[in-house]
Motif scaffolding. Structure first.
Motif, PDB file in Angstrom:
ATOM      1  N   GLN A  98       0.808  -1.214   0.000  1.00  6.51           N
ATOM      2  CA  GLN A  98       0.000   0.000   0.000  1.00  6.51           C
ATOM      3  C   GLN A  98       0.848   1.275   0.000  1.00  6.51           C
ATOM      4  O   GLN A  98       0.310   2.381  -0.059  1.00  6.51           O
TER       5      GLN A  98
ATOM      6  N   ALA B  58      -6.166  -5.649  -5.980  1.00  9.00           N
ATOM      7  CA  ALA B  58      -5.284  -4.726  -5.263  1.00  9.00           C
ATOM      8  C   ALA B  58      -5.298  -5.003  -3.755  1.00  9.00           C
ATOM      9  O   ALA B  58      -6.317  -5.426  -3.197  1.00  9.00           O
TER      10      ALA B  58
ATOM     11  N   LYS C  36      -6.052  -3.864  -0.754  1.00  7.29           N
ATOM     12  CA  LYS C  36      -6.765  -2.819  -0.031  1.00  7.29           C
ATOM     13  C   LYS C  36      -7.341  -3.373   1.262  1.00  7.29           C
ATOM     14  O   LYS C  36      -7.600  -4.559   1.383  1.00  7.29           O
TER      15      LYS C  36
ATOM     16  N   TRP D  66      -8.617  -9.512   3.060  1.00  8.29           N
ATOM     17  CA  TRP D  66      -8.192  -9.808   1.695  1.00  8.29           C
ATOM     18  C   TRP D  66      -8.087 -11.320   1.504  1.00  8.29           C
ATOM     19  O   TRP D  66      -8.563 -11.872   0.509  1.00  8.29           O
TER      20      TRP D  66
END
Length: 611
Positions: free
Chosen positions: A516, A551, A553, A559
């Motif tokens: 990130q 991605a 996130k 995730w």
């Protein structure tokens, strides 16, 4: 004898007297002779260890790690001893656990009809049947497990410790409990006991001889063998993908591999491996080689082979490794191919260096690296795992003082630190098999590579530990390099960020959080297995799996929970990602092109230097 067995069976119906027979010494004289020989070999080992210290060739700062351990564990003990109520609580918890072990053991010993549940966790160190069916060893096993759990709970429940101290205490406690396992001693390990009796101690004679040999091989340091090193030769049956060394600097050689396809991707591929190990982890043999697989997919592959530094490289820092390593390789690629855009791969700390290079290039308007793939790479070290135990200001200052004397950190020191992260798997099984069983280790290419350690240049290693593990400057936008402050948000190129689920060096959560930090698109991929096997996983092996979820996130746990699992290797997924960025192809290239003459055949000379 039969009558004695019958009497024992009546007095202890849950015990079969035949279980004792393999533990009865049949030839006391032979055992005594071999015990004397084993002691003689142990004396040779001790002399080999002492000799370089008496000559002043090795100065062991023994007090430093022991002082650190005692200082840390004293803080835990202080909490429990400061209040009599807490002391009693801890003692009561231990006594109740041991009493439960005693109760289960007596029930199992006295009755064959009543099944006794074993609530303790399974542990592969205690796989031998006699750890449970023999009352003596069963009691040892259970007692050890409850004592270990109790000791670790003392650390967990101690209040008033800062996070770093608690982390160190938990780590040191695991080292202590791993070392004191009954599986590590002849008299308390049933398999070792039986083998010693059966061979009349011949296993110990050979084991102590191997111990002396391993200390001699380490020139006074124990270099524990984990594989049969005689079966491997770099350049002959390891690191044999055809290629040439096309450039050489003070800190690296640049290798270019010969094409195996008629056309190749227009963008060359540059691999930046870690300097704390040698690059051929990615080229172990033709069946496991990521490098060969990439060549076969149509990549023009270039690899940085780092120098094994000595005192001449003491002042080579991160900027040196960027300018004389990564940038030097990019210059060589441009000369050899005429290309000004490349795809790049960085592995572990090589990936961290590559990420810093990308941030520096962004400020210098250098766009030669068009994409980057990072294998098990940390750029944020908040959750960097147990290696953080070894890094605080006091320990780092002591390490820097020692490196100043030689100009480098010996590779064995780093190897020992990595092994300690998984002591129950990477230290004690080999200690038992080598020195107590007297068994020669099996040939294993990965463990050969693991033993082929490298030194670390003092300035480079100090910069890495201070800026990454100690102060975490790269992720915070505070790292100073080449007169600039590096910002990962400046890195806008596509990133393929591979983590491995069981990684003990670059934890998957740490890699996820670091993803990130970049300013461009990041494809986070989670592979099964660990730091090495999760990366070196050829598709035709059909092993492990990988997870994708777009991605990185939110938080890591969320995730993973919603990620898609795909069986097998992540390599083809990565290849599709690369080709989606740019699939243009050109005729195959020869190493060096028309501009650079080959210096030598791959794998070059730098990789052959051993410590």
């Amino acid at each position: 004898m039969d009558q004695k067995r019958e009497d024992a069976a009546h007095s202890a119906p849950g015990f079969d007297p035949k279980l004792i027979e393999p533990y009865i010494v049949k030839d006391p004289q032979a055992l005594a002779v071999n015990a004397a020989k084993a002691l003689e070999n142990l004396g040779k080992a001790a002399s080999t260890w002492l000799a370089p210290r008496e000559r002043g060739e090795i100065i062991d700062p023994v007090s430093e790690p022991m002082t650190e351990l005692v200082k840390t564990m004293s803080k835990v003990a202080e909490y429990w001893m400061a209040d009599p109520k807490r002391t009693l609580e801890a003692q009561t918890h231990l006594l109740s656990a041991v009493f439960a072990v005693w109760s289960r053991s007596m029930t199992r010993f006295s009755s064959t009809d009543q099944a006794v549940a074993d609530p303790l966790p399974k542990d592969k160190r205690f796989a031998d049947e006699d750890w449970q069916r023999n009352p003596f060893f069963d009691f040892l096993r259970q007692t050890y497990l409850v004592l270990s759990e109790w000791a670790e709970k003392l650390v967990t429940d101690a209040e008033g410790l800062d996070d770093h101290t608690r982390h160190k205490a938990a780590f040191y406690m695991r080292q202590i409990t791993a070392a004191l396992s009954p599986a590590n001693f002849v008299a308390t390990n049933p398999q070792l006991y039986r083998e010693t009796v059966a061979s009349s101690g011949a296993n110990l004679v050979k084991g102590m001889k191997m111990l002396a040999e391993d200390i001699a091989a380490g020139r006074g340091e124990l270099r524990m063998r984990q594989t049969d090193t005689s079966k491997f030769v770099v350049g002959q049956n390891m690191a044999i993908t055809p290629g040439k060394v096309i450039a050489q600097s003070d800190v690296c050689e640049v290798l270019q591999y010969e094409a195996t396809t008629e056309t190749v991707l227009k963008r060359p591929l540059l691999i930046c491996p870690p300097w704390i190990n040698k690059f051929y982890i990615l080229d172990l043999n033709p069946q496991k080689s990521f490098i060969k697989w990439c060549v076969d997919q149509g990549h023009t592959v270039f690899v940085i082979s780092w120098v094994n530094p000595d005192e001449r490289h003491a002042h080579k820092d991160w900027e040196s490794y960027i300018r004389e390593g990564v940038d030097f390789a990019l210059d060589a690629i441009e000369k050899a191919t005429g290309e000004t855009e490349v795809n790049s791969v960085g592995y572990c700390v090589g990936g961290t260096l590559l990420a810093a290079t990308l941030a520096l290039h962004a400020q210098e308007k250098n766009s030669r690296i068009a994409s980057s793939t990072l294998f098990t790479t940390q750029v944020d070290f908040t959750y960097a795992g147990d290696l953080k135990v070894f890094v605080d200001e006091d320990q780092l200052q002591g390490l820097e003082d020692r490196m100043q004397q030689t100009g480098y950190l010996d590779g064995s020191k780093m190897a020992s630190a990595f092994n300690m992260l998984r002591a129950s798997e990477l230290i004690w099984p080999y200690f038992v098999n080598n020195y107590l069983k007297g068994q020669d280790p099996m040939p294993f290419d990965l463990l050969y590579w693991n033993s082929d350690s490298t030194r670390m240049a003092a300035a480079n290693h100090s910069f890495y530990l201070r800026n990454c593990y100690l102060n975490n400057t790269l992720s915070q936008g505070k790292m100073q390099l080449a007169g600039k402050t590096l910002l990962l948000k400046d890195v806008k190129i596509p990133i393929y960020n591979l983590a491995t689920r069981e990684d003990h060096i670059a934890p998957a959560k740490s890699v996820f959080i670091g993803s990130q930090c970049f300013g461009g698109p990041v494809e986070y991929v989670l592979s099964g297995s660990g730091h090495i096997a999760g990366v070196v996983n050829p598709p035709d092996k059909q092993k492990y799996q990988y997870w994708t979820n777009g991605a990185p996130k939110g938080d890591y746990e969320s995730w993973v929970e919603s990620a898609k699992e795909t069986p097998g290797s992540w390599w083809p997924h990565w290849q599709r990602w690369i080709e989606n960025l740019n699939s243009e192809r050109v005729p195959a290239r020869k190493p060096g092109g028309d501009a650079l003459n080959a210096i030598s055949d791959a794998p070059g000379s730098y990789v052959l230097a051993r410590v």
